[in-house]
Design a protein around this motif. Structure first.
Motif, PDB file in Angstrom:
ATOM      1  N   GLY A  59      36.773  41.838  34.379  1.00 38.23           N
ATOM      2  CA  GLY A  59      36.585  40.838  33.578  1.00 38.23           C
ATOM      3  C   GLY A  59      37.841  40.147  32.868  1.00 38.23           C
ATOM      4  O   GLY A  59      37.641  39.943  31.701  1.00 38.23           O
ATOM      5  N   ILE A  60      38.846  40.586  33.031  1.00 41.98           N
ATOM      6  CA  ILE A  60      40.159  40.281  32.398  1.00 41.98           C
ATOM      7  C   ILE A  60      40.623  38.869  32.830  1.00 41.98           C
ATOM      8  O   ILE A  60      40.950  38.815  34.280  1.00 41.98           O
ATOM      9  N   PRO A  61      40.897  37.845  31.950  1.00 40.58           N
ATOM     10  CA  PRO A  61      41.401  36.492  32.618  1.00 40.58           C
ATOM     11  C   PRO A  61      42.910  36.625  32.843  1.00 40.58           C
ATOM     12  O   PRO A  61      43.708  36.205  31.951  1.00 40.58           O
ATOM     13  N   LEU A  62      43.151  37.055  34.093  1.00 43.85           N
ATOM     14  CA  LEU A  62      44.619  37.147  34.453  1.00 43.85           C
ATOM     15  C   LEU A  62      45.385  35.811  34.264  1.00 43.85           C
ATOM     16  O   LEU A  62      46.477  35.922  34.025  1.00 43.85           O
ATOM     17  N   GLN A  63      44.684  34.459  34.511  1.00 42.28           N
ATOM     18  CA  GLN A  63      45.378  33.379  34.523  1.00 42.28           C
ATOM     19  C   GLN A  63      45.859  33.049  33.240  1.00 42.28           C
ATOM     20  O   GLN A  63      47.080  32.455  32.970  1.00 42.28           O
ATOM     21  N   LEU A 102      47.011  35.556  31.212  1.00 42.88           N
ATOM     22  CA  LEU A 102      47.943  36.427  30.651  1.00 42.88           C
ATOM     23  C   LEU A 102      49.185  36.305  31.700  1.00 42.88           C
ATOM     24  O   LEU A 102      49.726  37.524  31.897  1.00 42.88           O
ATOM     25  N   ILE A 103      49.276  35.698  32.400  1.00 42.34           N
ATOM     26  CA  ILE A 103      50.494  35.628  33.472  1.00 42.34           C
ATOM     27  C   ILE A 103      51.852  36.176  33.078  1.00 42.34           C
ATOM     28  O   ILE A 103      52.419  37.044  33.586  1.00 42.34           O
ATOM     29  N   LEU A 104      52.342  35.337  31.912  1.00 36.56           N
ATOM     30  CA  LEU A 104      53.722  35.874  31.434  1.00 36.56           C
ATOM     31  C   LEU A 104      53.593  37.324  30.957  1.00 36.56           C
ATOM     32  O   LEU A 104      54.491  38.195  31.043  1.00 36.56           O
ATOM     33  N   GLN A 105      52.588  37.662  30.268  1.00 37.44           N
ATOM     34  CA  GLN A 105      52.505  39.057  29.596  1.00 37.44           C
ATOM     35  C   GLN A 105      52.480  40.135  30.706  1.00 37.44           C
ATOM     36  O   GLN A 105      53.095  41.157  30.585  1.00 37.44           O
ATOM     37  N   VAL A 106      51.839  39.771  31.622  1.00 31.06           N
ATOM     38  CA  VAL A 106      51.635  40.801  32.900  1.00 31.06           C
ATOM     39  C   VAL A 106      53.120  41.124  33.548  1.00 31.06           C
ATOM     40  O   VAL A 106      53.353  42.070  33.817  1.00 31.06           O
ATOM     41  N   LEU A 107      53.539  39.799  33.691  1.00 31.04           N
ATOM     42  CA  LEU A 107      54.782  39.816  34.421  1.00 31.04           C
ATOM     43  C   LEU A 107      55.923  40.434  33.446  1.00 31.04           C
ATOM     44  O   LEU A 107      56.794  41.196  33.999  1.00 31.04           O
TER      45      LEU A 107
END
Length: 470
Positions: free
Chosen positions: A73-77, A79-84
């Motif tokens: 249930g994590i909104p990856l869209q 958090l793109i820059l944070q995850v990268l």
């Protein structure tokens, strides 16, 4: 009359450049090396930034990662820059000891060509990934460019400190920096012109060609590095020895390196706040990766035009007349004013203007000044501590402030830039303490030729990636 004066000034600069090339044969190869290196990098940079600003999670992340985030249930869209940024930091922590092992166990003539050969092979692989539109290509490319960006430019300036003395660095780094700026201007021009015509895959081949030219320059410059080290009574062709964490140990031990690391960490931090806001603007304004790539190429062009103007007109004069004080504190003043304005009025156009000014100041003034410090310190400081600063501290600042931005953005842009103003103030204090430590370094006793102090020569060197935008 003014036109005639401008013509005379331009003729004088050209004459000085010719004289410098005649008296220093390695200058031409250094000039070409930095031009090709930054041309190759800046062909890739807009592609990387477009991946970070993408809203297509399937293109950026591998299917398994998308599925994992969706299942929890994590909104990856969102958090793109944070995850990268987080993955980039982890990758750098893995790569730093490998780099430390290379410079500890292998002589320069081995690890420099091997490093660039590895980068070229990777680009050929990315050509295939983008051509086949493999899922997850965006993340793989973003992470790889992080490693390439950090280590290739860090190695370049460490190598230049092997080739040139401190006196020569003050005279010649300006010409080398201008060559890098021209390359940094050429790269995004190529990308802007080609991205939507030939596709992203073929841009990888363009960059690989520039890096192949870098290998030739390394081979040619080696002979002058060997001569300089022999004259200084050092054997720079042997391995340095030491353990792979020696760079971090040096930073912990030496006050100058600690303040330098603090400046890099905070510089990346305030730059990351701007970078994330810019990515939000690009994500909302452009629908395709090619369009975002062209947008980021336009930003890079603006940055590098301003950088070149400052290099040509100001940097060498400031460094020759006032030393590090001017080239560190003037950008600090601009940064403080910029974030104060953003705190009061965080409009998209103001974000763009402050981003361009901040990055150009980093390239044209701050980095040239900091790089001259490395010509006056032991080789281990240059290759190990310098690389550690540009990896662990640079990417540590990136990940820290990327997530900080995400937390602050919930309270609005004014909160983001208000906190940025606070960190910019602490960064200014770090710059002041660095200046105090730099004065304690031994100075080279050789004297520059007459006329070196005029204000009409080339600028200071361009350098490693701009804070927060690398």
């Amino acid at each position: 009359m003014s036109s005639a004066n401008d013509h005379d000034a331009n003729a004088g600069r050209t004459a000085r450049l010719r004289a410098a090339l005649a008296e220093s044969p390695p200058l031409l190869w250094s000039f070409l090396y930095f031009f090709c290196l930054l041309s190759g990098y800046y062909v890739l940079r807009p592609v990387r930034d477009a991946m970070g600003a993408s809203s297509d999670v399937e293109a950026v992340f591998p299917p398994e990662m998308v599925g994992f985030f969706a299942a929890h249930g994590i909104p990856l869209q969102e958090l793109i820059l944070q995850v990268l940024s987080t993955c980039s930091f982890i990758l750098i922590l893995v790569a730093q000891p490998i780099y430390g092992a290379l410079v500890s166990r292998f002589p320069r003539r081995v690890f420099l060509p091997v490093l660039f050969g590895f980068f070229i092979l990777c680009l050929l692989g990315f050509h295939l990934l983008f051509d086949s539109r493999v899922a997850g290509r965006g993340m793989a490319f973003f992470l790889w460019v992080t490693v390439f960006n950090v280590f290739s430019v860090a190695v370049f300036w460490s190598f230049m400190a092997d080739v040139f003395s401190n006196v020569e660095a003050r005279r010649y780094y300006g010409y080398i920096g201008a060559a890098g700026t021209i390359g940094a201007f050429t790269g995004p021009l190529l990308t802007r012109a080609l991205a939507e015509k030939v596709g992203l895959a073929n841009l990888m081949l363009v960059s690989a060609g520039f890096l192949a030219a870098c290998v030739l320059c390394i081979w040619k410059l080696r002979q002058w590095a060997v001569v300089r080290e022999r004259e200084a009574g050092r054997d720079n062709e042997s391995a340095m020895g030491g353990d792979v964490l020696a760079g971090l140990k040096l930073i912990a031990k030496e006050p100058l390196l600690r303040w330098l690391a603090a400046m890099v960490f905070l510089g990346v931090g305030v730059g990351q706040l701007l970078y994330n806001e810019q990515a939000s603007i690009a994500r909302a304004g452009f629908a395709t990766a090619e369009a975002r790539t062209a947008y980021y190429a336009g930003i890079d062009i603006a940055v590098n035009v301003l950088t070149l103007v400052v290099q040509l007109l100001l940097t060498r004069f400031l460094m020759s007349r006032y030393g590090l004080l001017a080239v560190l504190m003037i950008p600090m003043a601009c940064l403080l004013v910029g974030f104060a304005v953003l705190t009061a009025s965080p409009l998209p156009i103001v974000v763009g203007i402050v981003q361009v000014v901040t990055r150009s100041n980093e390239f044209s003034m701050m980095k040239p000044g900091r790089e001259t410090i490395y010509t006056r310190v032991p080789r281990e400081w240059r290759y190990k501590a310098g690389a550690a600063i540009d990896t662990a501290f640079f990417r540590g600042g990136e990940i820290t402030f990327s997530w900080t931005y995400k937390a602050l953005a919930a309270f609005g842009s004014q909160m983001v830039f208000g906190v940025g103003l606070l960190f910019a103030s602490v960064m200014t204090l770090s710059a002041w303490r660095l200046l105090r430590e730099e004065k304690k370094l031994p100075s080279e006793r050789a004297h520059a030729p007459a006329g070196n102090g005029d204000g009409n020569g080339q600028a200071g060197a361009g350098a490693r990636p701009a804070a927060g935008a690398g």
